[in-house]
Design a protein around this motif. Structure first.
Motif, short mmCIF file in Angstrom:
data_model
loop_
_atom_site.label_atom_id
_atom_site.label_comp_id
_atom_site.label_asym_id
_atom_site.label_seq_id
_atom_site.Cartn_x
_atom_site.Cartn_y
_atom_site.Cartn_z
N LYS A 1 -4.05 17.77 -7.65
CA LYS A 1 -4.14 16.32 -7.81
C LYS A 1 -4.29 15.95 -9.28
O LYS A 1 -3.61 15.06 -9.78
CB LYS A 1 -5.36 15.78 -7.03
CG LYS A 1 -5.03 15.44 -5.60
CD LYS A 1 -6.05 14.48 -5.05
CE LYS A 1 -5.66 14.13 -3.62
NZ LYS A 1 -6.73 13.47 -2.90
N HIS B 1 -9.29 6.33 -10.05
CA HIS B 1 -8.32 5.51 -9.32
C HIS B 1 -7.02 6.31 -9.07
O HIS B 1 -6.47 6.29 -7.97
CB HIS B 1 -8.03 4.24 -10.10
CG HIS B 1 -7.46 3.13 -9.27
ND1 HIS B 1 -7.27 1.86 -9.74
CD2 HIS B 1 -7.03 3.11 -7.99
CE1 HIS B 1 -6.73 1.12 -8.79
NE2 HIS B 1 -6.58 1.84 -7.72
N ARG C 1 0.85 -1.18 0.00
CA ARG C 1 0.00 0.00 0.00
C ARG C 1 0.88 1.23 0.00
O ARG C 1 0.56 2.25 -0.58
CB ARG C 1 -0.83 0.02 1.27
CG ARG C 1 -2.02 -0.87 1.14
CD ARG C 1 -3.01 -0.52 2.22
NE ARG C 1 -4.19 -1.30 1.99
CZ ARG C 1 -5.29 -1.15 2.67
NH1 ARG C 1 -5.34 -0.23 3.61
NH2 ARG C 1 -6.33 -1.89 2.40
N THR D 1 -6.62 9.64 -9.03
CA THR D 1 -6.76 10.82 -8.19
C THR D 1 -7.22 10.48 -6.78
O THR D 1 -7.02 11.26 -5.85
CB THR D 1 -7.81 11.80 -8.78
OG1 THR D 1 -9.02 11.06 -9.00
CG2 THR D 1 -7.33 12.40 -10.08
N GLY D 2 -7.89 9.33 -6.65
CA GLY D 2 -8.46 8.98 -5.34
C GLY D 2 -9.85 9.55 -5.13
O GLY D 2 -10.45 9.37 -4.08
N LYS E 1 -2.44 2.67 -11.99
CA LYS E 1 -3.80 2.45 -11.49
C LYS E 1 -4.71 1.96 -12.62
O LYS E 1 -4.40 2.09 -13.79
CB LYS E 1 -4.35 3.76 -10.92
CG LYS E 1 -3.50 4.35 -9.79
CD LYS E 1 -3.59 3.47 -8.55
CE LYS E 1 -3.11 4.17 -7.30
NZ LYS E 1 -1.74 4.67 -7.35
#
Lengths: 335, 131
Positions: B115, B87, A84, B89-90, A163
């Motif tokens: 971001k 994903h 993580r 950038t959160g 990602k």
């Protein structure tokens, strides 16, 4: 541990498997053997899922399987880790390299700076080996390349923490110990690999995986032109061709790899019958190539009639039959 | 495929690497060979890129017309979709979609813009003063 030797391969996961296991002392391993022992040959079209807005098709088993299965066959003990914490992931990689351990890494290709831009999509199941570090640069053995290369620390961090679908999460893996490799063990590994591949190609329930899955795609192709319109249908066909290998050459490359595996397996086990099946798989590879040429006619805009789509589908139906027959025959051979 | 038939078509691999493939030699045995590329695959890649370029152009038009925020354009430019961008950038997917709205976009804090800027590898300035 021996010094790391770069091994170029047709497919990244095979290449990493061979590179790491050769270094661990498994001299006999070759790319076709790793592919066959890991039961790499497969076909699946995952229904309802879209990748890069095209059909989700794979010509080989799921990422990670080939490596895992080959290691298991030779009693190789493995260390594998996901993270993580990016900082920790980079620190631990450095620590392993300090100890002289070469490490397999799963990465995303979008930020892989040494790749040509044309190949840099958001694809996250690429594999490479990091075998050292010089200052700010990691020494990288990317199995699809002829020579080794380097990657900066910053880029390494980005590719390890790409990602999206199949995000690598800093995934690393390396062998820690290997059992004694005997001829019997090699034969047993081949036997297990073949049996499992027969199961995957012949006996998965439902109609989307294995030899049957090729017919499922064929059925869809016949409908695409009416359902999606010509432009999108053509793009879908392009996707099928691109998925035949990520970068590899000449359509059906995985079929040729399996043909080469059966040839090596015949020499090791002394079972001549395997050569007959090898011929059939080679034929399937040639037919995949033909289908790609036909599909190219459509996505290049040279062909556009429904009959042309039907022709592609017909070739796929024939391939399905050939692969089914080959694996039924393979299933009967006692090794 | 025979070894002599291994395709050697120039394409995006040129100057970078050749790729391994397995083909039959004259005795009918498998051997490794190297290929410079295959036109059929090069064309498939080209058509995928044509599609990407079209989407990017379309996105640029929409941003210029004031229908979409620059975030939408950069997402297309970086070959992402909403899921991938979320994903990276959160943010939630629906949050990202809200940020496509030019009016909401104007109210975003520098922290949020930073971001996006990091993910797109541009500066906050480039997001704010989109040209």
């Amino acid at each position: 541990m021996q010094e790391f030797k770069h091994y170029q391969a047709a497919h990244c996961e095979n290449g990493v498997t061979v590179g790491l296991l050769k270094q661990a002392g498994l001299e006999q391993i070759t790319e076709p053997l790793a592919f066959g022992i890991g039961s790499g040959l497969f076909y699946i079209e995952i229904p309802f899922l879209k990748l890069q807005s095209g059909p989700a098709i794979s010509f080989r088993t799921f990422p990670g399987n080939i490596f895992k299965r080959t290691c298991k066959a030779f009693d190789v003990k493995l260390e594998t880790k996901k993270y993580r914490d990016e900082e920790k992931a980079m620190y631990e990689l450095d620590a392993l390299l300090e100890q002289g351990i070469s490490v397999g890494c799963q990465v995303g290709v979008f930020h892989l700076s040494y790749y040509p831009k044309q190949y840099r999509f958001h694809f996250n199941a690429h594999n490479l080996i990091v075998f050292g570090r010089e200052g700010n640069d990691y020494l990288v053995s990317d199995p699809i390349m002829e020579e080794t290369t380097t990657l900066s620390r910053q880029a390494m961090r980005k590719v390890r923490f790409a990602k999206g679908v199949l995000a690598p999460k800093g995934h690393i893996y390396y062998p820690t110990s290997i059992g004694e490799v005997t001829d019997d063990k090699l034969v047993a590994a081949i036997r297990t690999g073949i049996k499992r591949n027969c199961r995957d190609m012949l006996r998965i329930p439902g109609g989307v995986a294995g030899a049957k899955g090729i017919n499922y795609t064929a059925k869809n192709i016949r409908k695409w032109r009416d359902k999606l319109g010509e432009r999108k249908a053509a793009l879908y066909l392009g996707q099928i061709v691109r998925m035949q290998e990520e970068i590899g050459t000449g359509g059906g490359g995985f079929r040729y790899l399996y043909g080469a595996f059966l040839e090596e397996a015949a020499a090791i086990t002394g079972k001549e019958e395997l050569l007959i099946v090898s011929e059939k798989i080679t034929k399937a590879g040639d037919m995949w190539r033909d289908s790609a040429v036909q599909m190219a006619g459509i996505y290049k805009g040279r062909l556009s009639a429904q009959a042309d789509y039907n022709h592609c589908a017909d070739i796929l139906n024939q391939i399905s039959a050939v692969e089914k027959e080959a694996f039924l025959q393979l299933d009967k051979i006692k090794i | 495929m025979k070894k002599s038939e291994i395709p050697q078509d120039e394409g995006p691999l040129k100057g970078w690497t050749r790729e391994v493939c397995y083909a039959k030699n004259e005795d009918g045995k498998y051997e490794r060979g190297l290929s410079a590329g295959w036109s059929v695959k090069n064309d498939a890649l080209d058509s995928a890129w044509e599609e990407v370029n079209k989407s990017v152009e379309e996105a640029l038009k929409q941003v210029r017309a004031g229908k979409m925020s620059p975030i939408f354009y950069f997402m297309e430019l970086k070959l992402m979709d909403v899921a991938v961008l979320a994903h990276y950038t959160g943010f939630w997917k629906w949050t990202v979609k809200r940020h496509f709205n030019p009016f909401r976009f104007k109210k975003l804090s520098d922290k949020v813009l930073q971001k996006y800027a990091d993910v797109f590898e541009v500066s906050v300035e480039q997001l704010k003063n989109f040209k």
